[in-house]
Motif scaffolding. Structure first.
Motif, short mmCIF file in Angstrom:
data_model
loop_
_atom_site.label_atom_id
_atom_site.label_comp_id
_atom_site.label_asym_id
_atom_site.label_seq_id
_atom_site.Cartn_x
_atom_site.Cartn_y
_atom_site.Cartn_z
N ASN A 143 5.84 0.12 0.51
CA ASN A 143 5.60 -0.18 -0.91
C ASN A 143 5.59 -1.69 -1.16
OD1 ASN A 143 7.61 2.59 -2.28
ND2 ASN A 143 5.65 2.60 -1.23
N ILE A 144 6.54 -2.38 -0.51
CA ILE A 144 6.61 -3.84 -0.66
C ILE A 144 5.39 -4.49 -0.02
CG2 ILE A 144 7.88 -5.90 0.09
CD1 ILE A 144 10.45 -4.18 -0.26
N GLY A 145 4.98 -3.99 1.13
CA GLY A 145 3.84 -4.57 1.83
C GLY A 145 2.56 -4.52 1.04
N THR A 146 2.34 -3.43 0.32
CA THR A 146 1.09 -3.28 -0.43
C THR A 146 1.24 -3.57 -1.92
OG1 THR A 146 1.48 -0.91 -0.73
CG2 THR A 146 0.19 -1.58 1.18
N GLY A 147 2.47 -3.80 -2.38
CA GLY A 147 2.67 -4.01 -3.81
C GLY A 147 2.39 -2.76 -4.60
N SER A 148 2.91 -1.63 -4.16
CA SER A 148 2.57 -0.32 -4.73
C SER A 148 2.90 -0.20 -6.21
CB SER A 148 3.31 0.78 -3.97
OG SER A 148 2.91 0.81 -2.63
N GLY A 149 2.23 0.74 -6.84
CA GLY A 149 2.48 1.06 -8.24
C GLY A 149 2.95 2.49 -8.39
N GLY A 150 2.23 3.26 -9.19
CA GLY A 150 2.59 4.64 -9.40
C GLY A 150 2.28 5.11 -10.81
N LEU A 151 2.75 6.31 -11.11
CA LEU A 151 2.42 6.93 -12.39
C LEU A 151 3.09 6.25 -13.57
CD1 LEU A 151 1.41 9.07 -10.34
CD2 LEU A 151 2.19 10.82 -11.94
N CYS A 152 4.25 5.65 -13.35
CA CYS A 152 5.00 5.11 -14.49
C CYS A 152 4.73 3.63 -14.73
CB CYS A 152 6.50 5.35 -14.29
SG CYS A 152 7.21 4.38 -12.96
N VAL A 158 5.12 -2.54 -11.62
CA VAL A 158 4.88 -2.24 -10.21
C VAL A 158 6.02 -2.76 -9.33
CG1 VAL A 158 2.38 -2.20 -10.50
CG2 VAL A 158 3.51 -4.35 -9.96
N THR A 159 5.90 -2.52 -8.04
CA THR A 159 6.96 -2.84 -7.09
C THR A 159 7.42 -4.29 -7.18
OG1 THR A 159 6.30 -1.12 -5.52
CG2 THR A 159 7.50 -2.99 -4.62
N ALA A 160 6.49 -5.23 -7.32
CA ALA A 160 6.84 -6.65 -7.32
C ALA A 160 7.88 -6.98 -8.39
CB ALA A 160 5.59 -7.50 -7.54
N GLU A 161 7.88 -6.25 -9.48
CA GLU A 161 8.81 -6.53 -10.57
C GLU A 161 10.23 -6.04 -10.29
OE1 GLU A 161 6.82 -5.67 -14.46
OE2 GLU A 161 5.13 -5.28 -13.13
N TYR A 162 10.41 -5.33 -9.18
CA TYR A 162 11.73 -4.77 -8.86
C TYR A 162 12.30 -5.32 -7.56
CZ TYR A 162 10.76 -1.83 -12.77
OH TYR A 162 10.48 -1.41 -14.04
N VAL A 163 11.58 -6.24 -6.92
CA VAL A 163 12.08 -6.83 -5.69
C VAL A 163 12.72 -8.18 -6.02
CG1 VAL A 163 11.53 -7.60 -3.36
CG2 VAL A 163 10.27 -5.69 -4.37
N LEU A 164 14.05 -8.23 -5.95
CA LEU A 164 14.78 -9.46 -6.27
C LEU A 164 14.89 -10.39 -5.07
CD1 LEU A 164 17.75 -7.99 -8.35
CD2 LEU A 164 15.66 -9.07 -9.21
N GLU A 413 -3.17 -1.49 -6.43
CA GLU A 413 -1.91 -1.11 -5.82
C GLU A 413 -2.02 -0.68 -4.36
OE1 GLU A 413 -0.46 2.02 -8.33
OE2 GLU A 413 -2.09 3.39 -7.84
N HIS A 414 -3.22 -0.45 -3.84
CA HIS A 414 -3.35 0.04 -2.47
C HIS A 414 -3.44 -1.07 -1.44
CE1 HIS A 414 -5.11 4.18 -3.85
NE2 HIS A 414 -3.84 4.02 -4.16
N GLY A 415 -3.75 -2.28 -1.86
CA GLY A 415 -3.88 -3.38 -0.93
C GLY A 415 -5.28 -3.54 -0.39
N VAL A 416 -5.47 -4.59 0.42
CA VAL A 416 -6.79 -4.96 0.94
C VAL A 416 -7.01 -4.37 2.33
CG1 VAL A 416 -8.26 -6.90 1.64
CG2 VAL A 416 -6.85 -7.07 -0.43
N GLY A 417 -6.05 -4.58 3.23
CA GLY A 417 -6.17 -4.08 4.60
C GLY A 417 -7.45 -4.54 5.26
N THR A 418 -8.12 -3.61 5.93
CA THR A 418 -9.45 -3.90 6.48
C THR A 418 -10.54 -3.31 5.59
OG1 THR A 418 -9.38 -1.90 7.85
CG2 THR A 418 -8.59 -3.95 8.84
N LEU A 419 -10.19 -2.31 4.81
CA LEU A 419 -11.18 -1.59 4.02
C LEU A 419 -11.87 -2.50 3.00
CD1 LEU A 419 -12.39 1.24 3.50
CD2 LEU A 419 -10.58 1.58 1.80
N LYS A 420 -11.13 -3.45 2.44
CA LYS A 420 -11.67 -4.25 1.35
C LYS A 420 -11.71 -5.74 1.64
CE LYS A 420 -10.01 -0.89 -1.99
NZ LYS A 420 -9.25 -0.63 -3.22
N LYS A 421 -11.46 -6.13 2.89
CA LYS A 421 -11.36 -7.56 3.19
C LYS A 421 -12.67 -8.30 2.92
CE LYS A 421 -11.22 -8.90 7.46
NZ LYS A 421 -10.80 -9.11 8.86
N SER A 422 -13.81 -7.63 3.10
CA SER A 422 -15.08 -8.31 2.83
C SER A 422 -15.26 -8.62 1.36
CB SER A 422 -16.25 -7.45 3.33
OG SER A 422 -16.31 -6.22 2.63
#
Length: 455
Positions: A143-152, A158-164, A413-422
């Motif tokens: 979750n931290i690696g991709t900056g995940s979100g979710g339904l709420c 999102v995750t970034a707002e909860y990582v101190l 929230e899913h990240g770039v990885g290889t799928l979206k790097k271009s």
């Protein structure tokens, strides 16, 4: 290769270094399609921070790439193996080290499953809000690696707002601690926020200090049926404009509803073109639900059905959580887009996506965190049909281009990885991309951390 295995084995237990070809193949992919994966040299499965440091010192000395992994539920290829790499699985680092109700924090290792943490803090009357659809499987490190979100996210963020704060093993094996345990703190550059969402390209997260909230009341939801996605998106705009802060505001189109019904037999309405789910977790949610229901009706809803109790609300949420899995089952393979646009352009994105689906002769279902404009257009196709796979890839890229044209982003929230790097350079521009690459060099001068990912 033999030297790599020997050096890894010198500082790790025998069971923590995996080299069997079948085992290596099972670790090579996350859940993204159209993302190639190489053949790893080994999988390292450490249990301690010192063991992670040993892996990184070894890799740095031999200039071997390292790809960090959690539960591999990601949807962008960020956890896919690169040729000859060490796959660094953090699943065995799964301890909740501390839950502090006074400071409202939890200190965890990266392999802790999101749902496990949520249930543990609930025993203390606390709440960890980020809740990706895969929360029963995905890990906090992922979750931290991709900056995940979710339904709420619409209410809680999102995750970034909860990582101190974070403990991070750098490319050369040094241990970096970032952030704080205090409620406030602005000392130095915000390296914590920099690492969140970096997809393992800057360092290996081995510990996290997370902010918690007081547990809210159980939420109560309603479901509103609409004759068009335009009407559903209009309702979203009216709800937000009226100042409401729902705990979730989710949309499923007709294609998604049918897929969920086929998989779950839940009996969701298939005649409607869009279903909007809204919920509140306030002490007295009924008046707010009533107000939102009226706004939905004014926007054109044909039926508004409030849940009678929290159990019925949870059933609706389970239907939404099942959406991506259900769409994947339509043809056996799917490409899940993750385009986020301003709320006011949500209808244009859905309309454009429908046009792209028709033009390419494909099934594309859309579910969305509508309250924050984050959509998941999901392209369903037969991977064995080369022409259909080609059209699926083309449609995916057209949806990305559409999202950018509407003032959005290629990933919410899913990240770039290889799928979206271009597409990253397209969104960032040359100045920003140059700075990104400079930051990467500062953290990883030999380029061994998850190379070929993000950019």
């Amino acid at each position: 290769m033999s030297e790599l295995i020997e050096r890894l084995s010198a500082g790790l237990p025998a069971e923590a270094v995996l080299t069997d070809p079948d085992v290596l193949a099972s670790y090579a992919h996350d859940m993204a399609g159209f993302c190639p994966a190489g053949t790893p040299a080994a999988v390292a499965v450490p249990r301690t921070v010192e063991q992670v440091r040993h892996v990184m010192r070894t890799a740095d000395a031999l200039r071997v790439p390292v790809v960090p992994q959690g539960a591999r539920t990601g949807l962008s290829g960020a956890a896919n193996a690169v040729e000859g790499c060490v796959l660094l699985s953090l699943l065995r680092m799964d301890r909740i080290l501390e839950i502090d109700p006074v400071e409202r924090i939890a200190v965890v290792e990266p392999g802790v499953v999101n749902a496990t943490l949520s249930r543990a803090v609930a025993e203390h009357g606390l709440f960890y809000p980020p809740d990706p659809s895969s929360w029963e499987m995905c890990t906090i490190g992922g979750n931290i690696g991709t900056g995940s979100g979710g339904l709420c996210c619409v209410k809680y963020g999102v995750t970034a707002e909860y990582v101190l704060g974070l403990d991070v093993v750098l490319a050369d094996g040094r241990l970096l601690s970032t952030g704080r345990r205090t409620a406030k703190g602005v000392a130095g550059y915000d390296l914590t926020r920099l690492i969140v969402g970096s997809e393992g390209s800057l360092g290996i997260v081995v510990g996290a200090t997370l902010a918690l909230r007081a547990e809210p009341p159980q939420q109560l939801a309603l479901a509103a049926e609409f004759p068009s996605t335009d009407a559903a998106c209009e309702a979203v705009c009216r709800i937000m404009e009226a100042g409401h802060t729902p705990s979730l505001l989710e949309l499923m189109d007709r294609t998604t509803l049918r897929a969920v019904n086929d998989m779950t037999k839940m009996g969701l309405p298939e005649t409607t073109e869009a279903l909007l789910l809204a919920a509140f977790d306030t002490p007295d949610p009924a008046p707010r639900l009533h107000a939102v229901g009226e706004l939905c009706t004014a926007a054109g809803a044909t039926e508004v059905v409030p849940a009678e109790d929290p159990a019925e609300s949870e059933l609706l949420l389970k239907a939404r959580r099942a959406a991506l899995t259900a769409l994947d089952a339509v043809k056996g393979t799917s490409m899940i887009d993750d385009v986020c646009v301003p709320r006011g352009r949500l209808a244009a994105l859905l309309k454009g996506t429908a046009e792209i689906a028709e033009r390419h002769g494909l099934t594309i279902g859309v579910c969305a965190h509508a309250g924050d404009g984050n959509t998941h257009p999901t392209v369903c196709f037969d991977a064995a049909d080369e022409d259909e796979a080609r059209r699926a890839r083309a449609s995916f890229d057209e949806i990305m281009e559409l999202g950018l044209r509407l003032g959005g982003t290629i990933t919410g929230e899913h990240g770039v990885g290889t799928l979206k790097k271009s597409w990253l350079a397209e969104e960032l521009g040359p100045v920003s991309l140059e700075l990104h690459r400079g930051i990467k060099r500062a953290f990883d001068p030999h380029g061994i951390l998850n190379p070929g990912k993000v950019f």
